[in-house]
Design an enzyme around this catalytic site. Structure first.
Site, PDB file in Angstrom:
ATOM      1  N   TYR B  38      -0.499   2.664  -5.867  1.00  0.00           N
ATOM      2  CA  TYR B  38      -0.498   1.312  -5.310  1.00  0.00           C
ATOM      3  C   TYR B  38       0.305   0.369  -6.191  1.00  0.00           C
ATOM      4  O   TYR B  38       0.270   0.453  -7.421  1.00  0.00           O
ATOM      5  CB  TYR B  38      -1.927   0.757  -5.239  1.00  0.00           C
ATOM      6  CG  TYR B  38      -2.793   1.402  -4.204  1.00  0.00           C
ATOM      7  CD1 TYR B  38      -2.395   1.461  -2.873  1.00  0.00           C
ATOM      8  CD2 TYR B  38      -4.027   1.934  -4.544  1.00  0.00           C
ATOM      9  CE1 TYR B  38      -3.211   2.043  -1.920  1.00  0.00           C
ATOM     10  CE2 TYR B  38      -4.853   2.510  -3.591  1.00  0.00           C
ATOM     11  CZ  TYR B  38      -4.434   2.565  -2.279  1.00  0.00           C
ATOM     12  OH  TYR B  38      -5.233   3.130  -1.348  1.00  0.00           O
ATOM     13  N   HIS B 194     -10.497  -6.153   2.388  1.00  0.00           N
ATOM     14  CA  HIS B 194      -9.924  -5.084   1.574  1.00  0.00           C
ATOM     15  C   HIS B 194     -10.973  -4.332   0.766  1.00  0.00           C
ATOM     16  O   HIS B 194     -10.630  -3.455  -0.025  1.00  0.00           O
ATOM     17  CB  HIS B 194      -8.857  -5.646   0.624  1.00  0.00           C
ATOM     18  CG  HIS B 194      -7.567  -5.962   1.313  1.00  0.00           C
ATOM     19  ND1 HIS B 194      -7.095  -7.238   1.463  1.00  0.00           N
ATOM     20  CD2 HIS B 194      -6.650  -5.159   1.923  1.00  0.00           C
ATOM     21  CE1 HIS B 194      -5.944  -7.214   2.125  1.00  0.00           C
ATOM     22  NE2 HIS B 194      -5.649  -5.975   2.412  1.00  0.00           N
ATOM     23  N   ARG B 224       6.171  -5.156   3.512  1.00  0.00           N
ATOM     24  CA  ARG B 224       5.879  -4.036   2.632  1.00  0.00           C
ATOM     25  C   ARG B 224       5.632  -2.815   3.507  1.00  0.00           C
ATOM     26  O   ARG B 224       5.434  -2.937   4.704  1.00  0.00           O
ATOM     27  CB  ARG B 224       4.660  -4.311   1.749  1.00  0.00           C
ATOM     28  CG  ARG B 224       3.349  -4.342   2.499  1.00  0.00           C
ATOM     29  CD  ARG B 224       2.174  -4.627   1.574  1.00  0.00           C
ATOM     30  NE  ARG B 224       1.827  -3.490   0.740  1.00  0.00           N
ATOM     31  CZ  ARG B 224       0.819  -2.650   1.009  1.00  0.00           C
ATOM     32  NH1 ARG B 224       0.069  -2.816   2.080  1.00  0.00           N
ATOM     33  NH2 ARG B 224       0.570  -1.634   0.213  1.00  0.00           N
ATOM     34  N   ASN B 226       3.228   0.643   4.047  1.00  0.00           N
ATOM     35  CA  ASN B 226       2.013   1.350   3.682  1.00  0.00           C
ATOM     36  C   ASN B 226       2.033   2.661   4.468  1.00  0.00           C
ATOM     37  O   ASN B 226       2.815   2.814   5.408  1.00  0.00           O
ATOM     38  CB  ASN B 226       0.788   0.510   4.036  1.00  0.00           C
ATOM     39  CG  ASN B 226      -0.468   1.052   3.376  1.00  0.00           C
ATOM     40  OD1 ASN B 226      -0.398   1.878   2.465  1.00  0.00           O
ATOM     41  ND2 ASN B 226      -1.612   0.595   3.841  1.00  0.00           N
ATOM     42  N   TYR B 317      -9.401   8.611   0.258  1.00  0.00           N
ATOM     43  CA  TYR B 317      -9.435   7.381   1.058  1.00  0.00           C
ATOM     44  C   TYR B 317      -8.563   7.508   2.295  1.00  0.00           C
ATOM     45  O   TYR B 317      -8.895   7.041   3.377  1.00  0.00           O
ATOM     46  CB  TYR B 317      -8.963   6.202   0.197  1.00  0.00           C
ATOM     47  CG  TYR B 317      -8.798   4.924   0.971  1.00  0.00           C
ATOM     48  CD1 TYR B 317      -9.901   4.288   1.542  1.00  0.00           C
ATOM     49  CD2 TYR B 317      -7.545   4.346   1.145  1.00  0.00           C
ATOM     50  CE1 TYR B 317      -9.758   3.114   2.261  1.00  0.00           C
ATOM     51  CE2 TYR B 317      -7.393   3.172   1.863  1.00  0.00           C
ATOM     52  CZ  TYR B 317      -8.499   2.561   2.414  1.00  0.00           C
ATOM     53  OH  TYR B 317      -8.345   1.399   3.115  1.00  0.00           O
ATOM     54  N   LYS B 318      -7.429   8.157   2.151  1.00  0.00           N
ATOM     55  CA  LYS B 318      -6.526   8.303   3.285  1.00  0.00           C
ATOM     56  C   LYS B 318      -6.929   9.459   4.199  1.00  0.00           C
ATOM     57  O   LYS B 318      -6.252   9.710   5.204  1.00  0.00           O
ATOM     58  CB  LYS B 318      -5.080   8.483   2.779  1.00  0.00           C
ATOM     59  CG  LYS B 318      -4.514   7.201   2.130  1.00  0.00           C
ATOM     60  CD  LYS B 318      -3.117   7.407   1.596  1.00  0.00           C
ATOM     61  CE  LYS B 318      -2.592   6.180   0.860  1.00  0.00           C
ATOM     62  NZ  LYS B 318      -2.277   5.048   1.735  1.00  0.00           N
TER      63      LYS B 318
END
Lengths: 315, 355
Positions: B38, B194, B224, B226, B317-318
């Site tokens: 990140y 978040h 950005r 992601n 997390y993903k």
């Protein structure tokens, strides 16, 4: 809208409101539509003065959706560096100027139950756009404007289009009981103040003493993007780069052919981190820790400046 | 600019979705290096960038018509995917104006906006729409302005109110999301919505990002990238719909991983809106199978290295844990160990032949 170039605007009309107040209509130089503005927004005009170019910010007093022309009201000040004097003495209908896109640092609070506006002198200008917008939204608004005796009719005329209800122009501040006004406001009221620093400080302090939450207090402040000019000395190559009052250190370095890697250009990402060899940085970023800022060995040239006349960087 | 719309695509069973060679080359591949962590990877959203996906304020590609139809299907089943709080009406008109002006400017062959004072006429040729309405008059449009215009754009959108030194998610159109819920997040502050993200809080990423976002200026949007991964070309991977897509994750095998597993990239854009001072957040999702991406030699090598070395908490997390090994195994065949060039551009004009 993505806009990387300044707006080219043409002076459409000029009206003298008083010996020191002028209203100026600014149209798109290509006769197209201007970008919509915001209540409380200002534009920065690039003006020629005695000592070169000036970038002066003026609140837009016309309606947000009036995209044919922006209206600004400019006070001629005795200590003018040239910007307001230029507008009063030299600006003519038909002149073409460069302007920024409208920018707002003084937004309306849409969830307020009531809006109390306090203006002093030419500080009326952002509040004029507020009262216009709030009348359009049928919101609960109360407006107190302070003025010198001679200018009372001027401000009364500016407020006339919005109906008399809840709008007041007062001769001077001494006789006015600010505490009494703020003490009787209903919960959920937001206070907006624009005028001389003493007026804004007094209003703020009075409201805080009466227990108003800080989140309901708003005042206009033109936070300058730039600051005092200074010089960057290049520690490796030995050259010098002057940083003007209206450009960032990063821009000055880029214009001098010294590209520094950058990404966000707003003090958040850390990409442009540069080592300081000498001088004291004026830190304005959100990346460095308090300890790193105090140490002064690193700087983010996209937003930060110098507290010393010269800053030597490892470039 | 002519676009050959693939109008027959389907983002649900039975899936019908693929990227043309041009669509692969314009893909916003998210990895500028051979590893990922990140960061506040925000940059000005200006036209022009490393691939074709960065050439417009709101990118329109060959999947436009099919994605708009998919959005309409989701909304028919679940109208709560579009919600806007009452104080955001000015932000709704701001959004409508921004998207219409941008599409008409970037794609004049496809979209036209004609204005006579407050009377606006909007023509959307790909969807066959032509509507006349009065800007600012809610009754003059068939739907509320935010829903009306975001039904005609690819990607999800949220609108953030800025007040009390924070941002609040006070509206959105969310039908193509990577496992988060508008109904759950509506009204939350920046740190609240978040909350589930690991690691980044400790890095201070969100404190810095919030300060930056609150200073975004009108006319100077930022962007950005992601990313995550999705099994099958499914746009609607919402928590509401988890029973439908969750089991997909157990279906990946070394034999089908190349075509089944998709890299899902979000081109996120943030625009300051004028009248409302709110921020429009666009979350434009792009899907490409890892077999499609591996046709670009640089991307095949790099994707292998990124997935192989990914931080375990990020992988969890993903949601990659079940199929990560299969993906790394598949991509290893495309990684000859050669160095990769800097940046995300494909560094080639021609693709390797499809496997």
């Amino acid at each position: 809208m993505i806009r990387s170039e300044p707006l080219a605007i043409r002076v459409g009309a000029i009206e003298s409101l008083s010996p020191t107040l002028r209203r100026v209509w600014l149209e798109s130089a290509d006769s197209g539509l201007l970008p919509a503005s915001q209540p409380g927004a200002h534009i920065s005009l690039t003006l020629r003065g005695e000592h070169g170019r000036h970038h002066n910010s003026y609140s837009i007093v016309s309606a947000c959706d009036d995209r044919a022309a922006y209206q600004v009201i400019v006070r001629r000040t005795a200590q003018s560096r040239g910007g307001s004097r230029f507008i009063h003495e030299a600006l003519k209908v038909g002149d073409v100027l460069q302007a920024s896109t409208p920018n707002s640092q003084f937004p309306l609070q849409p969830r307020a139950r009531k809006h109390v506006l306090i203006g002093g002198g030419v500080g009326i200008t952002p509040l004029l756009s507020f009262v216009r917008e709030l009348r359009g939204r049928d919101a609960h608004v109360e407006f107190h404007q302070f003025a010198q005796d001679a200018e009372i009719p001027v401000f009364e005329r500016l407020l006339e289009p919005f109906g008399g209800h809840g709008l007041h122009v007062h001769p001077g501040r001494e006789a006015f009981d600010l505490g009494a006004l703020l003490d009787v406001q209903p919960l959920g009221t937001h206070l907006y103040c624009c005028g001389p620093p003493t007026l804004m400080e007094t209003a703020q302090a009075t409201a805080v003493a009466l227990g108003w939450p800080s989140t309901t207090l708003h005042s206009e402040s033109f936070a300058p993007a730039g600051g005092e000019p200074f010089v960057v000395r290049l520690g490796r190559s030995g050259g010098e780069v002057a940083v003007g009052e209206h450009e960032s250190m990063l821009e000055a370095l880029e214009n001098a052919g010294l590209p520094v890697a950058s990404l966000c250009r707003g003090g958040a990402c850390g990409e442009c981190l540069t080592v300081v060899l000498d001088g004291i940085p004026d830190h304005r970023d959100h990346v460095l820790s308090d300890a790193e800022k105090a140490e002064g060995r690193l700087v983010m040239p996209c937003v930060s400046r110098a507290k010393t006349p010269c800053l030597t960087l490892d470039l | 600019m002519s676009i050959a719309f693939k109008s027959d695509e389907s983002f649900r069973e039975p899936f019908r979705y693929s990227n043309s060679d041009e669509a692969i080359l314009r893909f916003p591949f998210p990895f500028a290096e051979d590893s990922y962590m990140y960061s506040v990877n925000i940059e000005p959203h200006v036209r022009g960038g490393p691939t074709g996906a960065f050439q417009a304020a709101f990118d329109v590609d060959e999947h436009y018509v099919a994605e708009c139809r998919e959005r309409a299907m989701v909304l028919r089943q679940d109208p709560s995917r579009c919600m806007v709080l009452p104080h955001m009406v000015p932000a709704q008109w701001d959004t409508l104006e921004l998207i219409m002006e941008s599409l008409a400017e970037d794609y004049p062959d496809q979209f036209t906006l004609e204005r006579q004072g407050e009377t606006w006429t909007w023509t959307n040729r790909p969807l066959g729409l032509r509507d006349r309405f009065t800007f600012g008059d809610l009754r003059s449009l068939p739907r509320e302005p935010f829903e009306y215009v975001t039904r005609q754009a690819q990607g999800d959108f949220t609108i953030q109110d800025q007040r009390e030194g924070n941002l609040f998610m006070d509206g959105g159109m969310v039908t193509t999301q990577a496992d988060w819920s508008l109904e759950f997040d509506l009204g939350m502050s920046f740190h609240e919505w978040h909350g589930p993200v690991p690691v980044a809080h400790e890095l201070g990423v969100f404190d810095r990002a919030l300060q930056y976002l609150m200073r975004i200026q009108y006319g100077k949007p930022v962007r950005r990238l992601n990313w995550t991964m999705t099994v099958n070309p499914r746009l609607d991977t919402s928590p509401e719909n988890y029973p439908v897509w969750g089991p997909d994750r157990t279906t990946v095998t070394p034999g089908n991983v190349g075509d089944a597993l998709h890299l899902r990239v979000e081109l996120q854009t943030l625009f300051r809106l004028p009248r409302s001072n709110a921020i429009l957040f666009g979350i434009r999702a792009y899907l490409a199978s890892i077999a499609e991406l591996a046709r670009v030699p640089k991307w095949g090598r790099r994707l292998h290295r990124v997935l192989r070395d990914l931080h375990p908490e990020l992988a969890a997390y993903k949601g990659l844990v079940r199929y990560r090994d299969a993906a790394v195994g598949y991509l290893a065949a495309f990684d000859d160990g050669a160095p990769t060039g800097a940046g995300i551009a494909p560094d080639t004009a021609r693709l390797r032949a499809a496997a």
